[in-house]
Design an enzyme around this catalytic site. Structure first.
Site, mmCIF file in Angstrom:
data_model
loop_
_atom_site.group_PDB
_atom_site.id
_atom_site.type_symbol
_atom_site.label_atom_id
_atom_site.label_comp_id
_atom_site.label_asym_id
_atom_site.label_seq_id
_atom_site.Cartn_x
_atom_site.Cartn_y
_atom_site.Cartn_z
ATOM 1 C CD GLU A 1 -2.886 -0.951 2.457
ATOM 2 O OE1 GLU A 1 -3.915 -1.624 2.455
ATOM 3 O OE2 GLU A 1 -2.561 -0.207 3.399
ATOM 4 C CD GLU B 1 -4.205 -6.005 3.134
ATOM 5 O OE1 GLU B 1 -5.149 -5.348 3.616
ATOM 6 O OE2 GLU B 1 -3.013 -5.773 3.381
#
Length: 505
Positions: free
Chosen positions: A194, A403
């Site tokens: 991320e 995710e």
């Protein structure tokens, strides 16, 4: 405009929406077989390992953040977490019980290289060798992430971490160590988790490590510059990613045959109205969130929209740097939880000090009900939209859904997580729809294997297939209904099978 501070917090909140996908029967057999396509689950080092000060591990920026007043976990820390450091054999057995084909985990840089540089910590090296060996023994494909919000604090202290170009050199050397030590068994590497959200939370809003920000973006930080630092941090992370990827291609790929990617937090987005302005705002959101990371790696430079709206505060790639980053990616890790309505805000007066929020010039509204008391809703169209957007905008890069999962508050009867079963069912179906529409998806990783430490809310948020009793000194794990559903799916049972109880696997 709703601040990203609010949006980050809403990552852990619940919402409802109507799925645009049809309900149909499907099974594991409708997907490509492993290793062409893998189903797994994931965790990260600080969130599950514990043993924070054992066997030579040094603090990371996440350790320091959770122990500071700025932490947003209600005083909770990852000092013990799920104690996977000592319970890794038990946890790999749980993975095998479910039937996981792959496990996404992260390596703690400060456990392997406590100073941020060599020498290697032999205890840290032994732990990751043991974990990887255990996975391979059970037929579970290891997917390793090198940086999951946890830069060694020694490097933060020394030169400001990701704000310094020196981070590129040190990250490359760390990656080299991991490739050398683990690459004979690990073929799937994610450099930075991320990168976009890590920069925004850590350098703009100050709500995640290393907790830097400045007014008017945020006022709860003692240091930082929200107007420039997020862009500087991402620039250095992109250069570090490219350096590590090119190192792998030059020295390791021919014998290890692996791949290197980076993961990006994404939103499924929809213009609030049919106006041209709101449609442009949706496009701008995609450029700022996804293009910020992917555009340089695919095309060699930042999106023109970002360059126009951010101006001189956006670092520029030299010609040599552009050549280094362009093509330095084998796959993209997509992280997706929520959907947004997007409204144009480009005509509003700009403050003297701008940040990512004001630069992007949009108003964002989370789709559905965001009450913490409600369950996550079914928004699988969000995931499908992102997968198809990357297919069209970024040359159909190989994608791993790194995710995707449902948060529920920890409750007195945690094992009957029927809404998580429905969430998994519908989002895996969204992946199947995306595959059939030509998206180059290679795997799906549910978040998370077990309840663990979350950056917002500590241990009060539950994402796991397994419930962890944090009041039990043995931190006993218990399978939830979702673990049974996932196991049944992976073993070939159709998705619509119902379960009356969550008896042991």
């Amino acid at each position: 405009m709703k601040s990203l501070n609010t949006l980050f917090l809403l990552v852990g909140l619940a919402f409802t929406a109507v799925s645009s996908l049809s309900l149909e029967a499907y099974s594991r057999n409708d997907f490509p077989t492993a290793p062409g396509f893998v189903f797994g689950s994931g965790t990260s080092a600080y969130q599950v390992e514990g043993a924070a000060d054992e066997d030579g591990r040094s603090p990371s920026i996440w350790d320091v953040f959770t122990h500071s007043d700025a932490g947003h976990s209600g005083g909770a820390t990852g000092d013990v977490a799920c104690d996977q450091y000592h319970k890794y054999k038990e946890d790999v057995k749980l993975m095998a019980d479910v039937g996981l084909e792959a496990y996404r985990f992260s390596i703690s840089w400060s456990r392997l290289l406590p100073s941020g540089r060599k020498p290697v910590n032999p205890k840290g090296l032994q732990y990751y060798n043991n974990l990887i060996d255990e996975l391979v023994t059970h037929g579970i494909q290891p997917h390793a992430t090198l940086h999951h919000f946890d830069l060694p604090h020694a490097l933060e202290d020394e030169y400001g971490g990701w704000l310094s170009p020196q981070s590129v050199r040190d990250f490359t050397a760390y990656a080299d160590t991991c490739f050398k030590e683990f690459g004979d068994r690990v073929s799937h590497w994610t450099t930075i988790n991320e990168a976009n959200v890590f920069a925004l939370g850590g350098y703009d809003e100050g709500i995640s490590p290393p907790g830097r920000c400045s007014p008017p973006s945020a006022v709860n930080c003692s240091k930082g510059n929200s107007s420039t630092e997020p862009y500087i941090a991402v620039h250095n992370m992109l250069l570090a990613h490219a350096s590590a990827t090119n190192l792998y291609k030059k020295h390791y790929k021919h014998k290890q045959h692996g791949s290197v990617g980076i993961s990006v937090y994404t939103y499924g987005a929809f213009p609030l109205t049919n106006s041209a302005e709101d449609k442009q705002a949706e496009s701008r959101l995609n450029d700022f969130f996804i293009g910020w990371i992917l555009h340089p790696l695919v095309y060699g430079d930042y999106p023109e929209t970002m360059k126009s709206f951010v101006g001189s505060r956006l670092p520029a790639f030299t010609e040599e740097e552009s050549e280094q980053v362009k093509g330095a990616i084998d796959f993209i890790g997509v992280i997706n939880y929520m959907a947004l309505y997007v409204k144009d805000n480009s005509s509003s007066p700009k403050p003297n000090l701008q940040d990512f929020n004001t630069d992007m010039a949009v108003e964002l509204t989370v789709v559905g009900n965001t009450s913490f008391k409600n369950q996550y809703a079914d928004t699988p169209w969000s995931l499908q939209q992102v997968l198809l957007y990357i297919k069209e905008a970024y040359r159909n890069l190989p994608i791993y859904v790194a995710e995707n999962g449902q948060m529920t508050p920890r409750i007195s009867s945690p094992l009957e997580d029927t809404t998580r079963v429905e969430y998994l069912r519908s989002h895996i179906e969204a992946v199947l729809h995306s595959l059939r529409k030509g998206a180059n998806v290679k795997g799906y990783f549910q978040w998370s294997l077990m309840d663990l430490f979350e950056i917002f809310g500590g241990y009060e948020m539950s994402y796991g297939l397994y419930y962890v009793d944090f009041k039990d000194p043995f931190l006993t794990r218990y399978p939830k209904l979702s673990a049974h559903w996932y196991s049944s799916f992976l073993n070939g049972t159709l998705h619509h099978r119902s379960y009356a109880s969550s008896s042991a696997l």
